[in-house]
Design a protein around this motif. Structure first.
Motif, PDB file in Angstrom:
ATOM      1  N   ARG A 140       0.841  -1.193   0.000  1.00 24.98           N
ATOM      2  CA  ARG A 140       0.000   0.000   0.000  1.00 24.98           C
ATOM      3  C   ARG A 140       0.881   1.249   0.000  1.00 24.98           C
ATOM      4  O   ARG A 140       1.932   1.287   0.661  1.00 24.98           O
ATOM      5  N   VAL A 141       0.450   2.253  -0.761  1.00 24.49           N
ATOM      6  CA  VAL A 141       1.181   3.520  -0.846  1.00 24.49           C
ATOM      7  C   VAL A 141       0.209   4.668  -0.603  1.00 24.49           C
ATOM      8  O   VAL A 141      -0.993   4.545  -0.853  1.00 24.49           O
ATOM      9  N   GLU A 142       0.730   5.768  -0.113  1.00 25.69           N
ATOM     10  CA  GLU A 142      -0.124   6.936   0.083  1.00 25.69           C
ATOM     11  C   GLU A 142      -0.648   7.437  -1.254  1.00 25.69           C
ATOM     12  O   GLU A 142      -1.809   7.794  -1.389  1.00 25.69           O
ATOM     13  N   ARG A 143       0.246   7.459  -2.237  1.00 19.93           N
ATOM     14  CA  ARG A 143      -0.120   7.831  -3.599  1.00 19.93           C
ATOM     15  C   ARG A 143       0.841   7.135  -4.548  1.00 19.93           C
ATOM     16  O   ARG A 143       1.926   6.698  -4.152  1.00 19.93           O
ATOM     17  N   ARG A 148       5.165   9.372  -9.366  1.00 17.84           N
ATOM     18  CA  ARG A 148       5.305   9.940 -10.702  1.00 17.84           C
ATOM     19  C   ARG A 148       6.506   9.284 -11.373  1.00 17.84           C
ATOM     20  O   ARG A 148       7.344   8.678 -10.701  1.00 17.84           O
ATOM     21  N   PRO A 149       6.637   9.382 -12.708  1.00 11.17           N
ATOM     22  CA  PRO A 149       7.787   8.780 -13.391  1.00 11.17           C
ATOM     23  C   PRO A 149       9.100   9.244 -12.769  1.00 11.17           C
ATOM     24  O   PRO A 149       9.324  10.438 -12.564  1.00 11.17           O
ATOM     25  N   GLY A 150       9.960   8.288 -12.440  1.00  8.89           N
ATOM     26  CA  GLY A 150      11.255   8.596 -11.856  1.00  8.89           C
ATOM     27  C   GLY A 150      11.242   8.823 -10.366  1.00  8.89           C
ATOM     28  O   GLY A 150      12.297   9.049  -9.758  1.00  8.89           O
ATOM     29  N   GLU A 151      10.077   8.742  -9.740  1.00  6.35           N
ATOM     30  CA  GLU A 151       9.951   9.024  -8.311  1.00  6.35           C
ATOM     31  C   GLU A 151       9.856   7.725  -7.515  1.00  6.35           C
ATOM     32  O   GLU A 151       9.308   6.720  -7.989  1.00  6.35           O
ATOM     33  N   THR A 152      10.374   7.748  -6.302  1.00  9.59           N
ATOM     34  CA  THR A 152      10.271   6.622  -5.373  1.00  9.59           C
ATOM     35  C   THR A 152       9.353   6.998  -4.217  1.00  9.59           C
ATOM     36  O   THR A 152       9.460   8.092  -3.670  1.00  9.59           O
ATOM     37  N   VAL A 153       8.439   6.093  -3.894  1.00 10.26           N
ATOM     38  CA  VAL A 153       7.605   6.278  -2.705  1.00 10.26           C
ATOM     39  C   VAL A 153       7.756   5.047  -1.827  1.00 10.26           C
ATOM     40  O   VAL A 153       8.182   3.982  -2.289  1.00 10.26           O
ATOM     41  N   LEU A 154       7.415   5.186  -0.553  1.00 12.91           N
ATOM     42  CA  LEU A 154       7.525   4.076   0.381  1.00 12.91           C
ATOM     43  C   LEU A 154       6.231   3.283   0.429  1.00 12.91           C
ATOM     44  O   LEU A 154       5.138   3.855   0.473  1.00 12.91           O
ATOM     45  N   GLY A 155       6.361   1.948   0.431  1.00 11.97           N
ATOM     46  CA  GLY A 155       5.208   1.084   0.570  1.00 11.97           C
ATOM     47  C   GLY A 155       5.067   0.603   1.999  1.00 11.97           C
ATOM     48  O   GLY A 155       6.042   0.510   2.747  1.00 11.97           O
TER      49      GLY A 155
END
Length: 277
Positions: free
Chosen positions: A18-21, A24-31
């Motif tokens: 699950r991710v907050e959002r 975007r291309p090239g971006e890292t988010v935390l799961g």
């Protein structure tokens, strides 16, 4: 006597976080968290058809790994005949990498694995079908196998339900044999751009319902707070639709059953109810 539903398609082990959002291309988010769940459009639809009361057989391939063995056991426990699920030595089972955002939307990357290895052995299962039976297919397995299965099933008098997901161009005669072709808005546009002419087209619009050859039906309302995951809604729709058609339901009844199943599917996490593998 109700007909049977034969689902020829994919079986995937879904790895879900699950991710907050979505990034975007090239971006890292935390799961947050990592679950191993049952997925794959074919198996999702088979489980949904069985839950809707149909006699269901699954045809596909898994690898000779722990995930594949667990999946066969899972389907059997849910009343799905897995005689036609071949175990391919030396191949991994299919996997899907899924990120689900806080608003319930998902992004998916599919690694086909054994799903790419369906061949004539899987098509041969269609020979058991006859009038009153339903062949349900999607496009996460080799197109040549799907096309041969559709032609053979139609030739034996079975009804074909073709879910054009993920979208891929198919020969005009294959599209024309389906009753119906089930497509979302994007797939419908791709069909039109390819010049495909379904004799029966059922378009799904998510929360806005569906239209079958121009006859529209509203979706069942689901409160925003109750939407946990949209991953399996389309597959639940297709499975319930096939089950209703196999028991002889007319269009209005079959469409209502499919819409109800799609609405129920967004209320749980994963593409299937209680989907842990």
């Amino acid at each position: 006597m109700p007909g049977r539903v034969l689902v020829l398609g994919s079986l995937n082990v879904d790895l879900v976080t699950r991710v907050e959002r979505h990034p975007r291309p090239g971006e890292t988010v935390l799961g947050e968290g990592l679950q191993r769940l049952a997925g794959g459009k074919g198996a999702n639809q088979a489980v949904a058809a069985a839950a809707a009361g149909a006699e269901v057989a699954m045809v596909g391939c898994v690898g000779d790994d722990e995930g594949g063995a667990a999946y066969r056991e899972r389907l059997t426990a849910r009343g799905v005949d897995v005689t036609g699920v071949r175990v391919v030595e030396g191949a991994p089972s299919g996997h899907a990498l899924i990120a689900v955002s806080d608003d319930g939307e998902n992004s998916i990357v599919v690694v086909p694995g054994a799903n790419d290895l369906l061949d004539e052995r899987e098509v041969a299962a269609v020979d058991a079908l006859g009038a009153g039976d339903v062949l349900l297919v999607q496009l996460e397995v080799p197109r040549a196998v799907v096309c041969t299965a559709v032609r053979r099933a139609a030739g034996r008098g079975a009804r074909v339900v073709l879910n054009t997901a993920p979208y891929a161009a198919l020969p005009p005669d294959v599209v024309a044999l389906a009753d119906p072709v089930v497509a979302n808005e994007h797939e419908m546009q791709a069909l039109a751009e390819a010049g495909a002419e379904p004799r029966s087209l059922l378009v799904t619009f998510g929360a806005n319902g569906a239209s079958w050859d121009g006859e529209t039906a509203p979706a069942q309302a689901v409160e925003a707070r109750d939407v946990l995951d949209t991953t399996g809604a389309g597959d639940a729709f297709c499975g319930a639709l096939a089950a209703a058609l196999a028991r002889g339901a007319e269009r209005e009844e079959a469409l209502a059953a499919a819409l109800a199943a799609g609405a129920d599917a967004v209320r749980h996490v994963g593409a299937q109810p209680d989907p842990a593998l």
